[in-house]
Scaffold this motif. Structure first.
Motif, PDB file in Angstrom:
ATOM      1  N   SER A  35     -26.709 -26.168  12.498  1.00  0.00           N
ATOM      2  CA  SER A  35     -27.796 -27.177  12.279  1.00  0.00           C
ATOM      3  C   SER A  35     -27.443 -28.680  11.928  1.00  0.00           C
ATOM      4  O   SER A  35     -28.293 -29.744  11.802  1.00  0.00           O
ATOM      5  CB  SER A  35     -28.873 -26.409  11.201  1.00  0.00           C
ATOM      6  N   PHE A  36     -26.450 -28.919  11.176  1.00  0.00           N
ATOM      7  CA  PHE A  36     -25.941 -29.986  10.544  1.00  0.00           C
ATOM      8  C   PHE A  36     -25.125 -30.949  11.752  1.00  0.00           C
ATOM      9  O   PHE A  36     -24.777 -31.757  11.401  1.00  0.00           O
ATOM     10  CB  PHE A  36     -25.055 -29.915   9.263  1.00  0.00           C
ATOM     11  N   GLY A  37     -25.018 -30.335  12.814  1.00  0.00           N
ATOM     12  CA  GLY A  37     -24.559 -31.042  13.749  1.00  0.00           C
ATOM     13  C   GLY A  37     -22.994 -30.851  14.151  1.00  0.00           C
ATOM     14  O   GLY A  37     -22.529 -31.673  15.246  1.00  0.00           O
ATOM     15  N   ALA A  38     -22.469 -30.050  13.613  1.00  0.00           N
ATOM     16  CA  ALA A  38     -21.106 -29.881  13.935  1.00  0.00           C
ATOM     17  C   ALA A  38     -20.876 -28.658  14.877  1.00  0.00           C
ATOM     18  O   ALA A  38     -21.478 -27.719  14.897  1.00  0.00           O
ATOM     19  CB  ALA A  38     -20.127 -29.129  12.620  1.00  0.00           C
ATOM     20  N   PRO A  39     -20.096 -29.045  16.014  1.00  0.00           N
ATOM     21  CA  PRO A  39     -19.970 -28.095  17.045  1.00  0.00           C
ATOM     22  C   PRO A  39     -19.334 -26.730  16.669  1.00  0.00           C
ATOM     23  O   PRO A  39     -18.491 -26.790  15.840  1.00  0.00           O
ATOM     24  CB  PRO A  39     -19.260 -28.660  17.964  1.00  0.00           C
ATOM     25  N   TYR A  40     -19.970 -25.796  16.894  1.00  0.00           N
ATOM     26  CA  TYR A  40     -19.522 -24.258  16.667  1.00  0.00           C
ATOM     27  C   TYR A  40     -19.458 -23.491  17.971  1.00  0.00           C
ATOM     28  O   TYR A  40     -20.397 -23.693  18.761  1.00  0.00           O
ATOM     29  CB  TYR A  40     -20.175 -23.758  15.651  1.00  0.00           C
ATOM     30  N   ARG A  41     -18.499 -22.430  18.019  1.00  0.00           N
ATOM     31  CA  ARG A  41     -18.355 -21.605  19.058  1.00  0.00           C
ATOM     32  C   ARG A  41     -18.245 -20.365  18.524  1.00  0.00           C
ATOM     33  O   ARG A  41     -17.652 -19.867  17.632  1.00  0.00           O
ATOM     34  CB  ARG A  41     -17.386 -22.209  20.092  1.00  0.00           C
ATOM     35  N   ASP A  68     -12.635 -40.768  15.934  1.00  0.00           N
ATOM     36  CA  ASP A  68     -13.209 -39.716  15.175  1.00  0.00           C
ATOM     37  C   ASP A  68     -13.061 -38.603  15.791  1.00  0.00           C
ATOM     38  O   ASP A  68     -14.191 -37.774  16.269  1.00  0.00           O
ATOM     39  CB  ASP A  68     -14.785 -40.310  14.895  1.00  0.00           C
ATOM     40  N   PRO A  69     -11.595 -37.910  15.733  1.00  0.00           N
ATOM     41  CA  PRO A  69     -11.909 -36.497  16.450  1.00  0.00           C
ATOM     42  C   PRO A  69     -12.483 -35.271  15.988  1.00  0.00           C
ATOM     43  O   PRO A  69     -12.535 -35.263  14.703  1.00  0.00           O
ATOM     44  CB  PRO A  69     -10.218 -36.346  16.397  1.00  0.00           C
ATOM     45  N   VAL A  70     -12.960 -34.560  16.560  1.00  0.00           N
ATOM     46  CA  VAL A  70     -13.684 -33.082  16.378  1.00  0.00           C
ATOM     47  C   VAL A  70     -13.036 -32.043  17.183  1.00  0.00           C
ATOM     48  O   VAL A  70     -12.556 -32.084  18.252  1.00  0.00           O
ATOM     49  CB  VAL A  70     -15.123 -33.242  16.883  1.00  0.00           C
ATOM     50  N   VAL A  71     -12.641 -31.208  16.177  1.00  0.00           N
ATOM     51  CA  VAL A  71     -11.866 -29.938  16.909  1.00  0.00           C
ATOM     52  C   VAL A  71     -13.120 -28.929  17.081  1.00  0.00           C
ATOM     53  O   VAL A  71     -13.763 -28.325  16.074  1.00  0.00           O
ATOM     54  CB  VAL A  71     -10.874 -29.280  15.923  1.00  0.00           C
ATOM     55  N   LEU A  72     -13.019 -28.379  18.205  1.00  0.00           N
ATOM     56  CA  LEU A  72     -14.035 -26.991  18.493  1.00  0.00           C
ATOM     57  C   LEU A  72     -13.292 -25.811  17.886  1.00  0.00           C
ATOM     58  O   LEU A  72     -12.203 -25.533  18.253  1.00  0.00           O
ATOM     59  CB  LEU A  72     -14.273 -27.122  19.830  1.00  0.00           C
ATOM     60  N   ARG A  73     -14.131 -25.029  17.313  1.00  0.00           N
ATOM     61  CA  ARG A  73     -13.718 -23.925  16.756  1.00  0.00           C
ATOM     62  C   ARG A  73     -13.208 -22.813  18.007  1.00  0.00           C
ATOM     63  O   ARG A  73     -13.888 -22.984  19.030  1.00  0.00           O
ATOM     64  CB  ARG A  73     -14.623 -23.036  15.730  1.00  0.00           C
ATOM     65  N   GLY A  74     -12.382 -22.073  17.950  1.00  0.00           N
ATOM     66  CA  GLY A  74     -11.985 -21.026  18.860  1.00  0.00           C
ATOM     67  C   GLY A  74     -10.629 -21.520  19.588  1.00  0.00           C
ATOM     68  O   GLY A  74      -9.632 -21.318  19.001  1.00  0.00           O
ATOM     69  N   ALA A  75     -10.934 -22.084  20.648  1.00  0.00           N
ATOM     70  CA  ALA A  75      -9.679 -22.651  21.368  1.00  0.00           C
ATOM     71  C   ALA A  75      -8.962 -23.788  20.772  1.00  0.00           C
ATOM     72  O   ALA A  75      -7.883 -24.186  20.899  1.00  0.00           O
ATOM     73  CB  ALA A  75     -10.293 -23.042  22.863  1.00  0.00           C
ATOM     74  N   GLY A  76      -9.866 -24.585  19.846  1.00  0.00           N
ATOM     75  CA  GLY A  76      -9.250 -25.466  19.121  1.00  0.00           C
ATOM     76  C   GLY A  76      -9.047 -26.742  20.112  1.00  0.00           C
ATOM     77  O   GLY A  76      -8.113 -27.936  19.542  1.00  0.00           O
ATOM     78  N   ASN A  77      -9.955 -27.272  21.028  1.00  0.00           N
ATOM     79  CA  ASN A  77      -9.725 -28.404  21.810  1.00  0.00           C
ATOM     80  C   ASN A  77     -10.292 -29.475  21.042  1.00  0.00           C
ATOM     81  O   ASN A  77     -11.293 -29.309  20.167  1.00  0.00           O
ATOM     82  CB  ASN A  77     -10.583 -27.946  23.164  1.00  0.00           C
ATOM     83  N   THR A  78      -9.810 -30.570  21.083  1.00  0.00           N
ATOM     84  CA  THR A  78     -10.113 -32.002  20.336  1.00  0.00           C
ATOM     85  C   THR A  78     -10.903 -32.747  21.125  1.00  0.00           C
ATOM     86  O   THR A  78     -10.440 -33.336  22.396  1.00  0.00           O
ATOM     87  CB  THR A  78      -9.032 -32.348  19.727  1.00  0.00           C
ATOM     88  N   TYR A  79     -11.758 -33.592  20.937  1.00  0.00           N
ATOM     89  CA  TYR A  79     -12.386 -34.603  21.547  1.00  0.00           C
ATOM     90  C   TYR A  79     -12.880 -35.638  20.728  1.00  0.00           C
ATOM     91  O   TYR A  79     -12.961 -35.568  19.418  1.00  0.00           O
ATOM     92  CB  TYR A  79     -13.656 -33.980  22.320  1.00  0.00           C
ATOM     93  N   CYS A  80     -13.120 -36.831  21.172  1.00  0.00           N
ATOM     94  CA  CYS A  80     -13.839 -37.708  20.257  1.00  0.00           C
ATOM     95  C   CYS A  80     -15.210 -37.353  19.961  1.00  0.00           C
ATOM     96  O   CYS A  80     -15.969 -36.871  20.686  1.00  0.00           O
ATOM     97  CB  CYS A  80     -14.023 -39.196  20.967  1.00  0.00           C
ATOM     98  N   ARG A  81     -15.621 -37.575  18.938  1.00  0.00           N
ATOM     99  CA  ARG A  81     -17.013 -37.108  18.275  1.00  0.00           C
ATOM    100  C   ARG A  81     -18.103 -37.650  19.290  1.00  0.00           C
ATOM    101  O   ARG A  81     -18.834 -36.733  19.770  1.00  0.00           O
ATOM    102  CB  ARG A  81     -17.382 -37.680  16.888  1.00  0.00           C
ATOM    103  N   GLU A  82     -17.943 -38.872  19.844  1.00  0.00           N
ATOM    104  CA  GLU A  82     -19.005 -39.295  20.503  1.00  0.00           C
ATOM    105  C   GLU A  82     -19.028 -38.680  22.132  1.00  0.00           C
ATOM    106  O   GLU A  82     -20.017 -38.398  22.477  1.00  0.00           O
ATOM    107  CB  GLU A  82     -18.982 -40.803  20.789  1.00  0.00           C
TER     108      GLU A  82
END
Length: 92
Positions: free
Chosen positions: A86-92, A49-63
């Motif tokens: 507020s809805f839980g999505a990482p934002y930078r 369940d990959p999640v990409v952080l905005r900005g640098a674009g680093n990807t991690y498992c959601r957990e």
């Protein structure tokens, strides 16, 4: 008759990750490069369940990133401050 039968629906996440990792390793250099780009920097496993952080674009498992940000709101690779929406999505 098969000596080994595999039901994909019954495979655990760990066994699916292990199977994918082994398949990529068998593909030589191209497979190893794909494995590196498909690996979470926190757990060092193939993404779940990959999640990409905005900005640098680093990807991690959601957990993985959820647990990491709960203890320290910074990108583990760049040390950049992360703001959670507020809805839980990482934002930078």
């Amino acid at each position: 008759m098969w000596l080994f039968e595999s039901d994909e629906s019954e495979m655990t996440l760990a066994s699916r990750r292990r199977r994918l990792t082994e398949a990529l390793k068998c593909q030589g250099v191209a497979g190893l490069q794909m494995l590196q780009s498909s690996t979470c920097s926190i757990c060092l496993e193939v993404f779940d369940d990959p999640v990409v952080l905005r900005g640098a674009g680093n990807t991690y498992c959601r957990e993985c990133i959820t647990e990491a940000l709960a203890s320290r709101p910074r990108d583990p690779l760049t040390n950049t401050h992360i703001v959670m929406l507020s809805f839980g999505a990482p934002y930078r």
